[in-house]
Design a protein around this motif. Structure first.
Motif, PDB file in Angstrom:
ATOM      1  N   THR A 154      -7.803  -0.954  -4.997  1.00  0.00           N
ATOM      2  CA  THR A 154      -7.398   0.125  -5.892  1.00  0.00           C
ATOM      3  C   THR A 154      -5.951  -0.140  -6.295  1.00  0.00           C
ATOM      4  OG1 THR A 154      -8.874   1.636  -4.746  1.00  0.00           O
ATOM      5  CG2 THR A 154      -7.175   2.619  -6.133  1.00  0.00           C
ATOM      6  N   LEU A 174       0.856  -1.180   0.000  1.00  0.00           N
ATOM      7  CA  LEU A 174       0.000   0.000   0.000  1.00  0.00           C
ATOM      8  C   LEU A 174       0.890   1.228   0.000  1.00  0.00           C
ATOM      9  CD1 LEU A 174      -2.780   1.298   0.051  1.00  0.00           C
ATOM     10  CD2 LEU A 174      -2.776   1.047   2.564  1.00  0.00           C
ATOM     11  N   ARG A 175       0.799   2.009  -1.072  1.00  0.00           N
ATOM     12  CA  ARG A 175       1.670   3.167  -1.254  1.00  0.00           C
ATOM     13  C   ARG A 175       1.212   4.341  -0.395  1.00  0.00           C
ATOM     14  NH1 ARG A 175       5.156   2.825  -5.189  1.00  0.00           N
ATOM     15  NH2 ARG A 175       5.103   5.029  -5.723  1.00  0.00           N
ATOM     16  N   ASP A 176       2.181   5.176  -0.026  1.00  0.00           N
ATOM     17  CA  ASP A 176       1.860   6.395   0.712  1.00  0.00           C
ATOM     18  C   ASP A 176       0.882   7.240  -0.092  1.00  0.00           C
ATOM     19  OD1 ASP A 176       3.525   6.247   3.095  1.00  0.00           O
ATOM     20  OD2 ASP A 176       5.241   6.478   1.746  1.00  0.00           O
ATOM     21  N   ASP A 177      -0.004   7.923   0.609  1.00  0.00           N
ATOM     22  CA  ASP A 177      -0.958   8.807  -0.058  1.00  0.00           C
ATOM     23  C   ASP A 177      -0.405  10.236  -0.028  1.00  0.00           C
ATOM     24  OD1 ASP A 177      -3.159   9.749  -1.355  1.00  0.00           O
ATOM     25  OD2 ASP A 177      -4.556   9.421   0.286  1.00  0.00           O
ATOM     26  N   LEU A 178       0.682  10.427  -0.789  1.00  0.00           N
ATOM     27  CA  LEU A 178       1.371  11.713  -0.864  1.00  0.00           C
ATOM     28  C   LEU A 178       1.423  12.167  -2.312  1.00  0.00           C
ATOM     29  CD1 LEU A 178       4.373  10.848   1.494  1.00  0.00           C
ATOM     30  CD2 LEU A 178       2.316  12.160   2.082  1.00  0.00           C
ATOM     31  N   GLU A 179       1.303  13.470  -2.520  1.00  0.00           N
ATOM     32  CA  GLU A 179       1.227  14.031  -3.867  1.00  0.00           C
ATOM     33  C   GLU A 179       2.427  13.676  -4.748  1.00  0.00           C
ATOM     34  OE1 GLU A 179       1.167  18.481  -5.579  1.00  0.00           O
ATOM     35  OE2 GLU A 179      -0.355  18.058  -4.057  1.00  0.00           O
ATOM     36  N   TRP A 212       1.102   6.988  -8.103  1.00  0.00           N
ATOM     37  CA  TRP A 212      -0.005   6.144  -7.670  1.00  0.00           C
ATOM     38  C   TRP A 212      -0.204   6.189  -6.155  1.00  0.00           C
ATOM     39  CZ3 TRP A 212      -3.014   5.223 -11.538  1.00  0.00           C
ATOM     40  CH2 TRP A 212      -2.472   5.098 -12.811  1.00  0.00           C
ATOM     41  N   PRO A 213      -0.388   7.381  -5.592  1.00  0.00           N
ATOM     42  CA  PRO A 213      -0.570   7.496  -4.141  1.00  0.00           C
ATOM     43  C   PRO A 213      -1.829   6.764  -3.662  1.00  0.00           C
ATOM     44  CG  PRO A 213      -1.149   9.563  -5.230  1.00  0.00           C
ATOM     45  CD  PRO A 213      -0.557   8.659  -6.272  1.00  0.00           C
ATOM     46  N   GLY A 214      -1.709   6.113  -2.511  1.00  0.00           N
ATOM     47  CA  GLY A 214      -2.848   5.437  -1.913  1.00  0.00           C
ATOM     48  C   GLY A 214      -3.313   4.200  -2.644  1.00  0.00           C
ATOM     49  N   HIS A 215      -2.533   3.696  -3.582  1.00  0.00           N
ATOM     50  CA  HIS A 215      -2.877   2.495  -4.341  1.00  0.00           C
ATOM     51  C   HIS A 215      -2.114   1.286  -3.801  1.00  0.00           C
ATOM     52  CE1 HIS A 215      -4.456   5.387  -7.193  1.00  0.00           C
ATOM     53  NE2 HIS A 215      -4.889   4.417  -7.982  1.00  0.00           N
ATOM     54  N   TRP A 216      -2.715   0.125  -3.958  1.00  0.00           N
ATOM     55  CA  TRP A 216      -2.008  -1.137  -3.713  1.00  0.00           C
ATOM     56  C   TRP A 216      -1.186  -1.430  -4.961  1.00  0.00           C
ATOM     57  CZ3 TRP A 216      -1.696  -3.634   0.792  1.00  0.00           C
ATOM     58  CH2 TRP A 216      -2.648  -3.362   1.774  1.00  0.00           C
TER      59      TRP A 216
END
Length: 145
Positions: free
Chosen positions: A126, A31-36, A40-44
């Protein structure tokens, strides 16, 4: 599988990801960091990343697995290449390997979480389109499926 270009500075950006499975046939996702600034931030996604200058994808994936999760997946085999046109823009080499440990015990250095998922659970996650396509290609041709 690939050769280094004569002029590495002129080469297109490259990356590598690994489809890691366990003996139950589950796939290890990150699960990737949700950073700008993160592709693909916030994606698996799969573990992996960009190649350093002059680095081949086979070298990059070994380094990335170690850096991101302290993971040595044993022998990795190259599968295919595809572009991440809507994220990093890199030509991505997919590799396959296996590992049968406890993913929650891995020292995660990037991202939010590592988790094994059974293939039937992937549709609700996602996942970047190029990763989803790569996983599908892998699942269609892997032995035992």
């Amino acid at each position: 599988m690939d050769t280094l270009p004569e002029n590495p500075a002129a080469a297109e950006p490259r990356g590598a990801v690994a489809i890691i499975t366990n003996r139950r046939g589950e796939l290890l996702l990150h699960l990737r960091d949700d950073l700008e600034h993160v592709a693909w931030p916030g994606h698996w996604s799969l573990l992996g990343g960009g190649c350093d200058p002059g680095e081949r994808p086979a070298e990059a994936i070994v380094r990335e697995l170690d850096e991101e999760a302290g993971l040595d997946a044993g022998s990795l085999r190259p599968l295919f290449e595809t572009h991440d046109w809507h994220g990093s823009g890199q030509l991505i080499t997919f590799f396959a390997g296996s590992w049968d440990g406890d993913e929650t015990a891995l020292p995660l250095a990037e991202g939010v979480k590592l988790q094994f998922f059974a293939p039937e659970h992937l549709p609700v996650l996602t996942i970047p389109p190029f990763i989803r396509d790569g996983i599908h290609r892998f699942l269609v041709v892997r032995p035992g499926t």
